[in-house]
Design a protein around this motif. Structure first.
Motif, PDB file in Angstrom:
ATOM      1  N   LYS A 182       1.267  -1.108  -0.295  1.00 18.35           N
ATOM      2  CA  LYS A 182      -0.393   0.161  -0.137  1.00 18.35           C
ATOM      3  C   LYS A 182       0.581   1.641  -0.015  1.00 18.35           C
ATOM      4  O   LYS A 182       0.808   2.059  -0.913  1.00 18.35           O
ATOM      5  CB  LYS A 182      -0.726  -0.145   0.842  1.00 18.35           C
ATOM      6  N   LEU A 188      -1.451  -3.491  -3.924  1.00 13.14           N
ATOM      7  CA  LEU A 188      -2.912  -2.685  -3.379  1.00 13.14           C
ATOM      8  C   LEU A 188      -3.296  -1.411  -3.595  1.00 13.14           C
ATOM      9  O   LEU A 188      -4.518  -0.662  -4.133  1.00 13.14           O
ATOM     10  CB  LEU A 188      -2.886  -3.053  -1.495  1.00 13.14           C
ATOM     11  N   ASN A 189      -2.273  -1.058  -3.805  1.00 11.25           N
ATOM     12  CA  ASN A 189      -1.934   1.249  -3.911  1.00 11.25           C
ATOM     13  C   ASN A 189      -2.837   0.824  -5.128  1.00 11.25           C
ATOM     14  O   ASN A 189      -3.358   2.144  -5.263  1.00 11.25           O
ATOM     15  CB  ASN A 189      -0.570   1.229  -3.360  1.00 11.25           C
ATOM     16  N   TYR A 194      -7.541   1.847   0.050  1.00 16.31           N
ATOM     17  CA  TYR A 194      -6.907   3.364   1.197  1.00 16.31           C
ATOM     18  C   TYR A 194      -7.092   2.751   2.454  1.00 16.31           C
ATOM     19  O   TYR A 194      -7.251   2.365   2.657  1.00 16.31           O
ATOM     20  CB  TYR A 194      -8.395   4.217   0.841  1.00 16.31           C
ATOM     21  N   GLY A 387      -7.694  -5.427  -0.150  1.00 21.71           N
ATOM     22  CA  GLY A 387      -7.620  -4.975   0.827  1.00 21.71           C
ATOM     23  C   GLY A 387      -7.306  -5.926   2.406  1.00 21.71           C
ATOM     24  O   GLY A 387      -6.023  -6.192   2.726  1.00 21.71           O
TER      25      GLY A 387
END
Length: 442
Positions: A182, A188-189, A194, A387
């Motif tokens: 992230k 994931l980003n 978020y 996530g």
């Protein structure tokens, strides 16, 4: 004497003007931007103060965990918290920081490495730019927080050497890798997940690592009856634990507002103040609704549930504190408080011994924070769900394997006699309360 000093001063000024005595170097006006330099200084000082507040949370965790456990294990718990920070700081400096922030070349990936150590090179002095040293201080405080969550879940029965191995692995490898997913620009980003300040990246990871440890270790002696019914094993010092919760609450104002990473400028200042207010509102709602839920279930208001309600509310708001309204922050905290009681009851039903409620506070509410970010924060709900599964699963699976290896090696759990005697004596030959005789069957 006064006249002599004045005369010397006038002579020196004259020589300076004449160019005989060199003065300080003068910067050309066009190369000086006082506003940018001030903004750079303010942002870096802001993050430095935030880092100190988060580091101070280690004291809060130590007090909460020690107070909620038997007096005979106090030294052991305090020692583990100290080593989480000490071992973690060294290993995160050497390797963890490079794993978590490997650079743009690894954008969208699962793994990368940017090199050993931390740069000493200062960036351009403009607002928003952070010196690598202050960024490291802030990030290493988060790494230590993720590691120390497990300490409470394993209290009273894990060998100290096993805990040191766990702490080293999670801060050097496990936390940095999923943190990269992230915050380092990983997959994931890129997916749109978020997590503003770490409901999942920090708290859920630590909470599910603690769950894995509690399962592999098994419960403390006397925690469950042969028929499976639970026995309460009360902590020895609720005053210490309550003070620890207040310290954690204060430290969280470094955790969440600091994650804005800047305060110079009206926009940054405004959002930092909103983040801080959301943080407090969620914590307060968590305490109130945990108290009410426990009062309903147990027929008495329970201080420890309310304390964990504060922490649960803080964990729940951490992912979304910059994205929700005040009213939504209260709702997030209220749900978190109820989840505390539900999580404790679930662990009892499953006969899993978590002495401080680490999994309900950090694991369960870490997931809630991630989902709430999609519900209230306007972020893609599918990405939030992915996530909220991936990071807890990573923490649980990797740590479950590690603890199984330590168990197979015979270095995970202390013996029955050592557990009954207490880890302070059996592991360290030290006493937290020297001169007092402590009689306990816990």
């Amino acid at each position: 004497m006064k006249s002599s000093v004045t005369s010397l001063g006038l002579i020196s000024c004259g020589l300076l003007v004449a160019g005989i005595i060199p003065g300080p170097p003068l910067l050309a006006a066009e190369n000086v931007d006082a506003g940018s330099i001030n903004a750079y200084a303010i942002d870096n000082m802001f993050l430095f103060i935030a880092a100190v507040l988060v580091l101070f949370m280690q004291a809060g965790f130590a007090m909460v965990e020690a107070g909620l456990n038997s007096a005979k294990n106090t030294v052991n718990i305090l020692f583990k918290n100290m080593m989480d920070l000490s071992v973690g700081a060294l290993l995160f400096f050497i390797i963890g920081y490079g794993l978590m922030y490997p650079g743009d070349a690894f954008t969208g990936g699962w793994f990368g490495f940017g090199g050993f150590g931390v740069s000493m090179e200062a960036p351009e002095a403009v607002g928003g730019n952070l010196h690598p040293a202050v960024d490291f201080l802030f990030q290493v405080a988060f790494a230590a927080t993720a590691a120390t969550i497990v300490s409470g879940a394993v209290a009273g029965r894990m060998k100290f050497e096993a805990y040191l191995i766990y702490s080293a692995v999670i801060t050097a490898i496990i936390y940095p890798i999923s943190g990269f997913w992230k915050w380092g620009g990983g997959w994931l980003n890129e997916l749109g997940f978020y997590d503003f300040a770490g409901s999942l990246v920090v708290h859920a990871l630590g909470g599910f690592a603690g769950l894995a440890a509690a399962i592999v270790l098994g419960p403390r002696i006397g925690r469950f009856n042969p028929d499976g019914s639970p026995n309460a094993l009360p902590g020895h010092n609720l005053a210490m634990s309550t003070l620890g919760v207040f310290i954690l609450l204060i430290g969280w104002f470094g955790f969440n507002p600091g994650s804005q990473l800047a305060i110079a400028g009206a926009d940054n200042t405004n959002i930092v103040m909103i983040i801080a207010t959301n943080t407090l509102l969620a914590a307060a709602a968590g305490a109130v609704f945990a108290m009410l839920a426990a009062w309903t279930v147990f027929k008495k208001p329970d201080l420890t549930m309310a304390m964990n309600g504060v922490l649960g509310g803080l964990v729940g708001i951490t992912a979304n504190c910059d994205s929700v309204t005040y009213n939504e922050a209260i709702i997030i905290g209220a749900v978190a408080g109820i989840l505390i009681v539900a999580g404790v009851k679930l662990l009892d039903m499953l006969k899993i011994d978590d002495p401080v409620g680490a999994w309900p506070v950090h694991g369960l509410n870490g997931i809630w924070g991630g989902i709430a970010t999609g519900i209230f924060g306007g972020h893609p709900i599918v990405a939030q769900i992915i996530g909220s599964i991936a990071i807890p699963l990573w923490g649980f699976a990797t740590m479950f394997v590690l603890f199984l290896i330590l168990k197979a090696a015979g270095i995970l759990r202390v013996s029955r006699d050592e557990e009954m005697k207490g880890l302070d004596i059996s592991e360290h030959e030290e006493e937290a309360y020297h001169g007092f005789q402590i009689f306990s069957n816990q």
